[in-house]
Design a protein around this motif. Sequence first.
Motif, PDB file in Angstrom:
ATOM      1  N   GLY A  36      30.861  46.076  38.057  1.00  0.00           N
ATOM      2  CA  GLY A  36      31.129  46.441  39.446  1.00  0.00           C
ATOM      3  C   GLY A  36      30.136  47.462  39.962  1.00  0.00           C
ATOM      4  O   GLY A  36      30.002  48.547  39.390  1.00  0.00           O
ATOM      5  N   ALA A  37      29.431  47.106  41.049  1.00  0.00           N
ATOM      6  CA  ALA A  37      28.433  48.025  41.625  1.00  0.00           C
ATOM      7  C   ALA A  37      28.914  48.597  42.952  1.00  0.00           C
ATOM      8  O   ALA A  37      28.284  48.431  43.996  1.00  0.00           O
ATOM      9  CB  ALA A  37      27.090  47.323  41.791  1.00  0.00           C
ATOM     10  N   SER A  68      33.061  49.422  48.835  1.00  0.00           N
ATOM     11  CA  SER A  68      32.036  50.459  49.024  1.00  0.00           C
ATOM     12  C   SER A  68      31.029  50.119  50.122  1.00  0.00           C
ATOM     13  O   SER A  68      30.399  51.023  50.663  1.00  0.00           O
ATOM     14  CB  SER A  68      31.301  50.714  47.706  1.00  0.00           C
ATOM     15  N   ASN A  71      33.695  50.130  54.029  1.00  0.00           N
ATOM     16  CA  ASN A  71      34.736  51.087  54.436  1.00  0.00           C
ATOM     17  C   ASN A  71      34.391  51.851  55.713  1.00  0.00           C
ATOM     18  O   ASN A  71      33.335  51.653  56.306  1.00  0.00           O
ATOM     19  CB  ASN A  71      35.052  52.037  53.284  1.00  0.00           C
ATOM     20  N   GLY A  72      35.287  52.768  56.092  1.00  0.00           N
ATOM     21  CA  GLY A  72      35.117  53.494  57.345  1.00  0.00           C
ATOM     22  C   GLY A  72      34.130  54.650  57.273  1.00  0.00           C
ATOM     23  O   GLY A  72      33.770  55.226  58.300  1.00  0.00           O
ATOM     24  N   VAL A  74      34.735  57.540  56.153  1.00  0.00           N
ATOM     25  CA  VAL A  74      35.439  58.810  56.323  1.00  0.00           C
ATOM     26  C   VAL A  74      35.488  59.482  54.948  1.00  0.00           C
ATOM     27  O   VAL A  74      36.177  59.005  54.048  1.00  0.00           O
ATOM     28  CB  VAL A  74      36.877  58.572  56.846  1.00  0.00           C
ATOM     29  N   MET A 263      38.379  46.842  59.899  1.00  0.00           N
ATOM     30  CA  MET A 263      37.668  47.734  60.826  1.00  0.00           C
ATOM     31  C   MET A 263      37.235  46.932  62.056  1.00  0.00           C
ATOM     32  O   MET A 263      36.904  45.763  61.938  1.00  0.00           O
ATOM     33  CB  MET A 263      36.360  48.258  60.202  1.00  0.00           C
ATOM     34  N   VAL A 345      41.361  47.238  49.457  1.00  0.00           N
ATOM     35  CA  VAL A 345      41.573  48.514  48.777  1.00  0.00           C
ATOM     36  C   VAL A 345      42.550  48.234  47.627  1.00  0.00           C
ATOM     37  O   VAL A 345      43.185  47.183  47.592  1.00  0.00           O
ATOM     38  CB  VAL A 345      42.149  49.597  49.722  1.00  0.00           C
ATOM     39  N   TYR A 368      42.096  53.690  44.204  1.00  0.00           N
ATOM     40  CA  TYR A 368      41.900  54.872  45.053  1.00  0.00           C
ATOM     41  C   TYR A 368      42.789  54.860  46.296  1.00  0.00           C
ATOM     42  O   TYR A 368      42.669  55.741  47.148  1.00  0.00           O
ATOM     43  CB  TYR A 368      40.415  54.995  45.435  1.00  0.00           C
ATOM     44  N   GLY A 370      42.741  53.457  49.039  1.00  0.00           N
ATOM     45  CA  GLY A 370      42.101  53.443  50.356  1.00  0.00           C
ATOM     46  C   GLY A 370      41.313  54.685  50.700  1.00  0.00           C
ATOM     47  O   GLY A 370      40.765  54.791  51.795  1.00  0.00           O
TER      48      GLY A 370
HETATM   49  C1  LIG Z   1      38.034  48.401  55.317  1.00  0.00           C
HETATM   50  C2  LIG Z   1      38.050  49.587  54.358  1.00  0.00           C
HETATM   51  C3  LIG Z   1      37.980  50.877  54.864  1.00  0.00           C
HETATM   52  C4  LIG Z   1      37.983  51.965  54.000  1.00  0.00           C
HETATM   53  N1  LIG Z   1      37.775  53.213  54.532  1.00  0.00           N
HETATM   54  C5  LIG Z   1      37.617  54.257  53.699  1.00  0.00           C
HETATM   55  C6  LIG Z   1      37.255  55.512  54.226  1.00  0.00           C
HETATM   56  O1  LIG Z   1      36.996  55.662  55.420  1.00  0.00           O
HETATM   57  N2  LIG Z   1      37.154  56.559  53.356  1.00  0.00           N
HETATM   58  C7  LIG Z   1      37.359  56.414  52.008  1.00  0.00           C
HETATM   59  O2  LIG Z   1      37.252  57.396  51.272  1.00  0.00           O
HETATM   60  N3  LIG Z   1      37.668  55.205  51.480  1.00  0.00           N
HETATM   61  C8  LIG Z   1      37.782  54.129  52.277  1.00  0.00           C
HETATM   62  N4  LIG Z   1      38.051  52.904  51.747  1.00  0.00           N
HETATM   63  C9  LIG Z   1      38.224  52.784  50.290  1.00  0.00           C
HETATM   64  C10 LIG Z   1      36.892  52.868  49.533  1.00  0.00           C
HETATM   65  O3  LIG Z   1      35.942  52.036  50.156  1.00  0.00           O
HETATM   66  C11 LIG Z   1      37.105  52.462  48.067  1.00  0.00           C
HETATM   67  O4  LIG Z   1      38.098  53.286  47.505  1.00  0.00           O
HETATM   68  C12 LIG Z   1      35.862  52.575  47.219  1.00  0.00           C
HETATM   69  O5  LIG Z   1      34.777  51.943  47.848  1.00  0.00           O
HETATM   70  C13 LIG Z   1      36.107  51.982  45.838  1.00  0.00           C
HETATM   71  O6  LIG Z   1      34.884  51.866  45.164  1.00  0.00           O
HETATM   72  P1  LIG Z   1      34.801  51.084  43.787  1.00  0.00           P
HETATM   73  O7  LIG Z   1      33.408  51.191  43.312  1.00  0.00           O
HETATM   74  O8  LIG Z   1      35.854  51.556  42.867  1.00  0.00           O
HETATM   75  O9  LIG Z   1      35.177  49.577  44.156  1.00  0.00           O
HETATM   76  P2  LIG Z   1      34.456  48.492  45.075  1.00  0.00           P
HETATM   77  O10 LIG Z   1      33.486  49.101  45.999  1.00  0.00           O
HETATM   78  O11 LIG Z   1      35.509  47.618  45.662  1.00  0.00           O
HETATM   79  O12 LIG Z   1      33.579  47.664  44.035  1.00  0.00           O
HETATM   80  C14 LIG Z   1      34.095  46.807  43.051  1.00  0.00           C
HETATM   81  C15 LIG Z   1      32.971  45.834  42.707  1.00  0.00           C
HETATM   82  O13 LIG Z   1      33.302  45.138  41.501  1.00  0.00           O
HETATM   83  C16 LIG Z   1      32.678  43.872  41.576  1.00  0.00           C
HETATM   84  N5  LIG Z   1      33.296  42.993  40.580  1.00  0.00           N
HETATM   85  C17 LIG Z   1      34.616  42.703  40.449  1.00  0.00           C
HETATM   86  N6  LIG Z   1      34.797  41.870  39.402  1.00  0.00           N
HETATM   87  C18 LIG Z   1      33.591  41.635  38.856  1.00  0.00           C
HETATM   88  C19 LIG Z   1      33.138  40.846  37.747  1.00  0.00           C
HETATM   89  N7  LIG Z   1      33.989  40.147  37.007  1.00  0.00           N
HETATM   90  N8  LIG Z   1      31.799  40.828  37.466  1.00  0.00           N
HETATM   91  C20 LIG Z   1      30.940  41.561  38.212  1.00  0.00           C
HETATM   92  N9  LIG Z   1      31.313  42.302  39.278  1.00  0.00           N
HETATM   93  C21 LIG Z   1      32.628  42.354  39.587  1.00  0.00           C
HETATM   94  C22 LIG Z   1      32.930  43.452  43.017  1.00  0.00           C
HETATM   95  O14 LIG Z   1      32.050  42.410  43.423  1.00  0.00           O
HETATM   96  C23 LIG Z   1      32.731  44.769  43.767  1.00  0.00           C
HETATM   97  O15 LIG Z   1      31.430  44.898  44.293  1.00  0.00           O
HETATM   98  C24 LIG Z   1      38.093  51.786  52.589  1.00  0.00           C
HETATM   99  C25 LIG Z   1      38.177  50.477  52.074  1.00  0.00           C
HETATM  100  C26 LIG Z   1      38.161  49.388  52.943  1.00  0.00           C
HETATM  101  C27 LIG Z   1      38.234  48.004  52.376  1.00  0.00           C
END
Ligand SMILES: Cc1cc2nc3c(=O)[nH]c(=O)nc-3n(C[C@H](O)[C@H](O)[C@H](O)COP(=O)(O)OP(=O)(O)OC[C@H]3O[C@@H](n4cnc5c(N)ncnc54)[C@H](O)[C@@H]3O)c2cc1C
Length: 430
Positions: A36-37, A68, A71-72, A74, A263, A345, A368, A370
């Motif tokens: 996951g990136a 990532s 998102n917003g 924020v 959004m 989320v 997380y 959201g």
């Molecule tokens: C619409 C929206 C608005 C948001 N607004 C905010 C905000 O304003 N402020 C805030 O703090 N947070 C916000 N969030 C939450 C925040 O974006 C997330 O908590 C954060 O980005 C999580 O990051 P992550 O790296 O854990 O997961 P993610 O960014 O979801 O990344 C997970 C990655 O894993 C990859 N993956 C999954 N399975 C596999 C596999 N088998 N092989 C290879 N790759 C895989 C996916 O392709 C994905 O790219 C929002 C989320 C959304 C959807």
Amino acid sequence: MNQLTLPESLWRQTATPAPPPRALSGLVMADVAIIGAGYTGLSAALRAIELGLKPIVLEASEVGYGASGRNGGVVSTKYRVSLSDMARSHGVQTAKRMNQLGHDAMDRVGRYVQEHGIAAGLAETGNLRCAHNAHVLAALATEVETVRTTFGDTSLRMLDAHETAAETGSDGFVGGVLNSHAGVIHPLDYARGLAQAVRKGGGEIFENTLVKGTLTDPAGIEVTAAQGSVRAERLVISTNGYSDLSGATAGVRQTVIPFRSAMVATEPLPAATFATLIPNSRSYSETRRMMRWFRRIDDRLLFGGRGAFGKADSAPAFTALERAMKAIFPQIASVAVTHRWSGLVAMTMDSLPQIGLANARTAFSLGYNGTGIAMASLLGRHAVDLVMGETVDLALMRRAQPKSIPFYFLREPAVRTVAGWYQFLDRIGR
Ligand SMILES: Cc1cc2nc3c(=O)[nH]c(=O)nc-3n(C[C@H](O)[C@H](O)[C@H](O)COP(=O)(O)OP(=O)(O)OC[C@H]3O[C@@H](n4cnc5c(N)ncnc54)[C@H](O)[C@@H]3O)c2cc1C
């Protein structure tokens, strides 16, 4: 052909272009493999590099494809459980540590931006939580009091209805809490900037590489994708709301419930509009259970929220979000919405992020709820620390093992029921 592409969001339209993707091919060796990136995985990679380890990040689509890049922007470290509730249930020291981890997470975003020269428009504008009723405002006041008097933390300040109206340009709130240790960022530029730092530090990122399986044996871990495999000493799973893309992350998938969040962005607005509409250009969130948030980006208003979104985007749900925005800001009733997008989320049973070890070689960090820009930037690092045998006090977020949510198979009807119930409570003002 790869079906997993970033939606046509305002972020995608305005981000600095990413370098051409490289997919995994053949057998590659790493100290730490990361699935996951997003912010979690990229922060894990940066931490590994700091420790002198070679990380390889495997991403099913492209950097920032998950939440990532959608998102917003924020940046705040509000937990969905109040610090005063944590103090009551788990003691003051634990709540104090959770508060400190929140500040560490905020600082971490600033440090990444500074250390790696990430041009993602990070601005410490402060965040205003806007109370939608007196009941919530009273709870916020208790929270501010706990943080100020018990923790000696002065980053929170109560605002009355008049001040909140002047801050937002809306009469829809009865008051709020201004958090000075918070701000805004361009989320996709942040993700791409972290990725660039990983590559510069000697880590590798393979995109368009869906991990299909992992095998742990006494000598290490084998992570396999269609085009090749990675042999590593350690593994970090950082797939958050996208943990069901393949069976490889089945061990953590059932610990979170994916929830769609969306959004909308308006057309460019005249400068005069922003003289009264969020004139201080902070980030803003509402206290409703089906939380909504808003901010400015250049000359547009961005408005996000959760609502009647199912497995996929739906036109009526976007219309409802636009209607909610215009109900709060009647002065922009006639402006057009030009961008609509959504993402997943990951919600947890206790509403807190979860980090731990699935086995001696595998760490996980996800859920997380959201609010993950800052916390994922911090916990990705600690996932590496844990899997390398370090002891880190992660207070209520530390899990002994991934724990599946009971009756997980009922998650979709459950999400719909909970969303409906929350909307009802919000509507009747509780
Ligand atoms: C619409 C929206 C608005 C948001 N607004 C905010 C905000 O304003 N402020 C805030 O703090 N947070 C916000 N969030 C939450 C925040 O974006 C997330 O908590 C954060 O980005 C999580 O990051 P992550 O790296 O854990 O997961 P993610 O960014 O979801 O990344 C997970 C990655 O894993 C990859 N993956 C999954 N399975 C596999 C596999 N088998 N092989 C290879 N790759 C895989 C996916 O392709 C994905 O790219 C929002 C989320 C959304 C959807």
